[in-house]
Motif scaffolding. Sequence first.
Motif, mmCIF file in Angstrom:
data_model
loop_
_atom_site.group_PDB
_atom_site.id
_atom_site.type_symbol
_atom_site.label_atom_id
_atom_site.label_comp_id
_atom_site.label_asym_id
_atom_site.label_seq_id
_atom_site.Cartn_x
_atom_site.Cartn_y
_atom_site.Cartn_z
ATOM 1 N N LEU A 52 41.325 28.657 25.201
ATOM 2 C CA LEU A 52 40.126 29.457 25.450
ATOM 3 C C LEU A 52 39.422 29.862 24.163
ATOM 4 O O LEU A 52 38.269 30.278 24.197
ATOM 5 N N ALA A 53 40.101 29.713 23.025
ATOM 6 C CA ALA A 53 39.471 29.992 21.731
ATOM 7 C C ALA A 53 38.595 28.830 21.259
ATOM 8 O O ALA A 53 37.781 29.005 20.354
ATOM 9 N N LEU A 54 38.753 27.669 21.878
ATOM 10 C CA LEU A 54 37.928 26.510 21.514
ATOM 11 C C LEU A 54 36.508 26.700 22.036
ATOM 12 O O LEU A 54 36.303 27.344 23.073
ATOM 13 N N PRO A 55 35.508 26.143 21.355
ATOM 14 C CA PRO A 55 34.121 26.316 21.798
ATOM 15 C C PRO A 55 33.860 25.710 23.183
ATOM 16 O O PRO A 55 34.293 24.596 23.466
ATOM 17 N N ARG A 56 33.175 26.475 24.014
ATOM 18 C CA ARG A 56 32.682 26.018 25.316
ATOM 19 C C ARG A 56 33.767 25.624 26.317
ATOM 20 O O ARG A 56 33.500 24.899 27.273
ATOM 21 N N VAL A 57 34.994 26.062 26.135
ATOM 22 C CA VAL A 57 36.044 25.762 27.108
ATOM 23 C C VAL A 57 35.862 26.675 28.315
ATOM 24 O O VAL A 57 35.602 27.869 28.185
ATOM 25 N N ALA A 58 36.000 26.083 29.488
ATOM 26 C CA ALA A 58 35.957 26.839 30.739
ATOM 27 C C ALA A 58 37.262 26.584 31.474
ATOM 28 O O ALA A 58 37.906 25.549 31.273
ATOM 29 N N GLU A 59 37.653 27.524 32.310
ATOM 30 C CA GLU A 59 38.843 27.317 33.124
ATOM 31 C C GLU A 59 38.525 27.654 34.569
ATOM 32 O O GLU A 59 37.696 28.512 34.847
ATOM 33 N N THR A 60 39.159 26.919 35.469
ATOM 34 C CA THR A 60 39.009 27.178 36.889
ATOM 35 C C THR A 60 40.386 27.136 37.524
ATOM 36 O O THR A 60 41.312 26.532 36.996
ATOM 37 N N LEU A 61 40.505 27.780 38.656
ATOM 38 C CA LEU A 61 41.724 27.705 39.449
ATOM 39 C C LEU A 61 41.362 26.902 40.685
ATOM 40 O O LEU A 61 40.500 27.303 41.465
#
Length: 145
Positions: A17-26
């Motif tokens: 999540l510290a990387l640029p433009r990373v998104a997470e979904t469940l």
Amino acid sequence: MYFSQVSRLDEVRSALLALPRVAETLQWGGRLVFWTMDKAVGGKMFALADLDAVDRAVFAFAAGPQHMPRLLECDGVHPAPYLARAHWVACDHWQVLPLPQLIDEVCAAYDYVGSRMPTRVQRLYELPTKEYRALVREARARATE
């Protein structure tokens, strides 16, 4: 999930999540999916953690054709089901690789997948954060119409 597994997941998740433009979904049940950018604007997934894993891999990521053969030599690493032809590997448990190496490999997965995205999507990395977030909101709104 054991404490050490939760700790590893938290550390890997924080690094991603510290990387640029990373998104997470469940999605897909209890799978935490990491995207190079929000999928609403054309982002691609590069890693996923199976939060409900019991008799299957706990973590999978895009290794790329250069890294995949080397990673498959490690005990507990195998071609990822359904994604092996896209050069993904799956880890049977969180201790398969030392934590620094695991984080390095997943950051390399982020770079690998990001480099293979269309140019128009890659240009979104250059947008200021405020503009990028507005673009994501618009794309999500269009998708729900």
